[in-house]
Enzyme design. Structure first.
Site, PDB file in Angstrom:
ATOM      1  N   LYS A  93      -1.275  -9.356   2.773  1.00 20.88           N
ATOM      2  CA  LYS A  93      -0.550  -8.895   3.959  1.00 20.88           C
ATOM      3  C   LYS A  93      -1.433  -7.915   4.710  1.00 20.88           C
ATOM      4  O   LYS A  93      -2.170  -7.150   4.095  1.00 20.88           O
ATOM      5  CB  LYS A  93       0.767  -8.215   3.553  1.00 20.88           C
ATOM      6  CG  LYS A  93       1.548  -7.627   4.747  1.00 20.88           C
ATOM      7  CD  LYS A  93       2.984  -7.280   4.390  1.00 20.88           C
ATOM      8  CE  LYS A  93       3.176  -5.925   3.771  1.00 20.88           C
ATOM      9  NZ  LYS A  93       2.703  -4.783   4.575  1.00 20.88           N
ATOM     10  N   ASP A 142      -1.118  -6.001  -0.177  1.00 22.06           N
ATOM     11  CA  ASP A 142      -1.538  -5.393   1.090  1.00 22.06           C
ATOM     12  C   ASP A 142      -3.045  -5.171   1.134  1.00 22.06           C
ATOM     13  O   ASP A 142      -3.628  -4.649   0.169  1.00 22.06           O
ATOM     14  CB  ASP A 142      -0.884  -4.009   1.244  1.00 22.06           C
ATOM     15  CG  ASP A 142       0.372  -4.050   2.092  1.00 22.06           C
ATOM     16  OD1 ASP A 142       0.480  -4.939   2.957  1.00 22.06           O
ATOM     17  OD2 ASP A 142       1.243  -3.186   1.882  1.00 22.06           O
ATOM     18  N   GLU A 197       9.162  -4.267  10.519  1.00 18.94           N
ATOM     19  CA  GLU A 197       9.606  -2.984   9.964  1.00 18.94           C
ATOM     20  C   GLU A 197      10.189  -2.084  11.043  1.00 18.94           C
ATOM     21  O   GLU A 197       9.561  -1.834  12.080  1.00 18.94           O
ATOM     22  CB  GLU A 197       8.431  -2.284   9.258  1.00 18.94           C
ATOM     23  CG  GLU A 197       8.845  -0.939   8.651  1.00 18.94           C
ATOM     24  CD  GLU A 197       7.878  -0.378   7.616  1.00 18.94           C
ATOM     25  OE1 GLU A 197       6.899  -1.071   7.245  1.00 18.94           O
ATOM     26  OE2 GLU A 197       8.104   0.769   7.185  1.00 18.94           O
ATOM     27  N   ASP A 224       0.839  -1.207   0.000  1.00 16.46           N
ATOM     28  CA  ASP A 224       0.000   0.000   0.000  1.00 16.46           C
ATOM     29  C   ASP A 224       0.871   1.252   0.000  1.00 16.46           C
ATOM     30  O   ASP A 224       0.359   2.374  -0.060  1.00 16.46           O
ATOM     31  CB  ASP A 224      -1.013  -0.010   1.161  1.00 16.46           C
ATOM     32  CG  ASP A 224      -0.358  -0.087   2.520  1.00 16.46           C
ATOM     33  OD1 ASP A 224       0.879  -0.198   2.595  1.00 16.46           O
ATOM     34  OD2 ASP A 224      -1.099  -0.024   3.530  1.00 16.46           O
ATOM     35  N   SER A 225       2.212   1.054  -0.022  1.00 19.52           N
ATOM     36  CA  SER A 225       3.118   2.176  -0.268  1.00 19.52           C
ATOM     37  C   SER A 225       2.871   2.748  -1.659  1.00 19.52           C
ATOM     38  O   SER A 225       3.365   3.841  -1.977  1.00 19.52           O
ATOM     39  CB  SER A 225       4.580   1.731  -0.117  1.00 19.52           C
ATOM     40  OG  SER A 225       4.830   0.570  -0.878  1.00 19.52           O
ATOM     41  N   GLU A 241      -1.536  -5.449   8.601  1.00 16.66           N
ATOM     42  CA  GLU A 241      -0.728  -4.915   9.703  1.00 16.66           C
ATOM     43  C   GLU A 241      -1.378  -5.187  11.052  1.00 16.66           C
ATOM     44  O   GLU A 241      -2.601  -5.105  11.185  1.00 16.66           O
ATOM     45  CB  GLU A 241      -0.567  -3.385   9.524  1.00 16.66           C
ATOM     46  CG  GLU A 241       0.184  -3.018   8.253  1.00 16.66           C
ATOM     47  CD  GLU A 241       0.384  -1.511   8.087  1.00 16.66           C
ATOM     48  OE1 GLU A 241       0.001  -0.738   8.999  1.00 16.66           O
ATOM     49  OE2 GLU A 241       0.916  -1.111   7.036  1.00 16.66           O
TER      50      GLU A 241
HETATM   51  O1  KIV Z   1       3.619  -1.116   1.618  1.00 17.84           O
HETATM   52  C1  KIV Z   1       4.786  -1.527   1.607  1.00 17.84           C
HETATM   53  O2  KIV Z   1       5.574  -1.264   0.691  1.00 17.84           O
HETATM   54  C2  KIV Z   1       5.232  -2.315   2.752  1.00 17.84           C
HETATM   55  C3  KIV Z   1       6.691  -2.618   2.859  1.00 17.84           C
HETATM   56  C4  KIV Z   1       7.431  -1.413   3.293  1.00 17.84           C
HETATM   57  C5  KIV Z   1       6.961  -3.767   3.750  1.00 17.84           C
HETATM   58  O3  KIV Z   1       4.450  -2.693   3.557  1.00 17.84           O
END
Ligand code: KIV
Length: 271
Positions: A120, A90, A189, A51-52, A122
């Site tokens: 994924k 994510d 992280e 989600d980056s 959190e």
């Molecule tokens: O969203 C992302 O890119 C991440 C990584 C930094 C692990 O969660």
């Protein structure tokens, strides 16, 4: 020939085997077809549709604004570009925290509509019921502990997490819980390297570190950061393998000069 190169398609089982065999796991982000193709060709074990994308692709300050539909669009493009790596997506902010059924529905949409292989999310104990529901539906889940960017407004800063004993103890117990709940791996992280080592040694699922030192079972970086496309972001943990921002801006500058001076296109470049 390494075990790694004999694996045809990386699976969650390959992750377990790599930890068992002491082979480091490699992961990079990708959000589109072309970069996914390059990252896969480079031989990474997993591609994370993070989600980056909210920061890197859309220019938002945080990961919070990206939607499930937008994540699915990115994931579909990545899946089309990858032939070997495991593709992990994510779950974006707000699609899994409120209740387990919503979490399952969000995960199912990602799996059905994108063709990705895992999701994924959190958090630890707070999202245990959601993880249980998703895992029970047969969807592989990777956890994410430490600096969890979806909680940035609660943290107030992107500084290293779990330096204090209480937070470190919670992180260790969350990591054990994620293993018990059936997560196949966990991202750690921006936490002290000594804590990441302790977690890595105390669970049987692989840990994937970002800013978590050398003892994790694998490493992940944001692709755009490691190739130097994002000049403004240079945390201590980041190793830059290219300086693409300057290279690309230089190439664009040359193109502008060539067009303005009527050097481009020349006779050979014309029909
Ligand atoms: O969203 C992302 O890119 C991440 C990584 C930094 C692990 O969660």
């Amino acid at each position: 020939m390494s075990v790694h190169s004999e694996i045809k398609r990386v699976t969650t089982e390959s992750f377990r085997k790599m930890k068992f065999d002491n082979e480091k796991i490699t992961m990079l982000t990708a959000y589109d077809f072309s970069i996914a193709k390059m990252v896969d060709a480079g031989g990474v074990d997993a591609v994370l549709v993070g989600d980056s994308a909210s920061n890197v692709m859309a220019g938002h300050e945080t990961t919070l604004p990206i939607t499930l539909d937008q994540m699915i669009y990115h994931a579909q493009s990545v899946v089309r570009g990858v032939s070997r790596a495991l593709v992990i997506v994510d779950l974006p902010f707000g699609t899994y925290q409120s209740d387990p059924q919503k979490a399952l529905d969000s995960a199912v949409r990602i799996m059905k509509e994108s063709g990705a292989h895992a999701i994924k999310l959190e958090g630890g104990a707070e999202v245990a019921e959601s993880i249980k529901r998703i895992v029970n539906a047969g969807i592989p889940v990777i956890g994410h502990l430490g600096l969890t960017p979806q909680s940035i407004y609660q943290f107030g800063t992107y500084k290293v997490r779990a330096k204090e004993e209480a937070e470190a103890q919670k992180l260790i117990s969350d990591a054990k819980l994620l293993e018990e709940l059936g997560c196949f791996s966990v991202v750690l992280e921006k936490i002290p390297a000594s804590l990441a080592k302790q977690v890595t040694e105390s669970i049987s699922i692989p840990t994937i570190g970002i800013g978590a030192g050398p003892d994790c079972d694998g490493q992940v970086l944001v692709f755009h950061d490691m190739v130097g496309m994002n000049k403004g972001f240079s945390p201590k943990f980041l190793r830059r393998y290219l300086d693409l921002f300057d290279e690309v801006a230089g190439a664009v500058g040359q193109y502008v000069k060539d067009v303005k001076s009527q050097d481009f296109p020349n006779q050979q470049e014309s029909y």
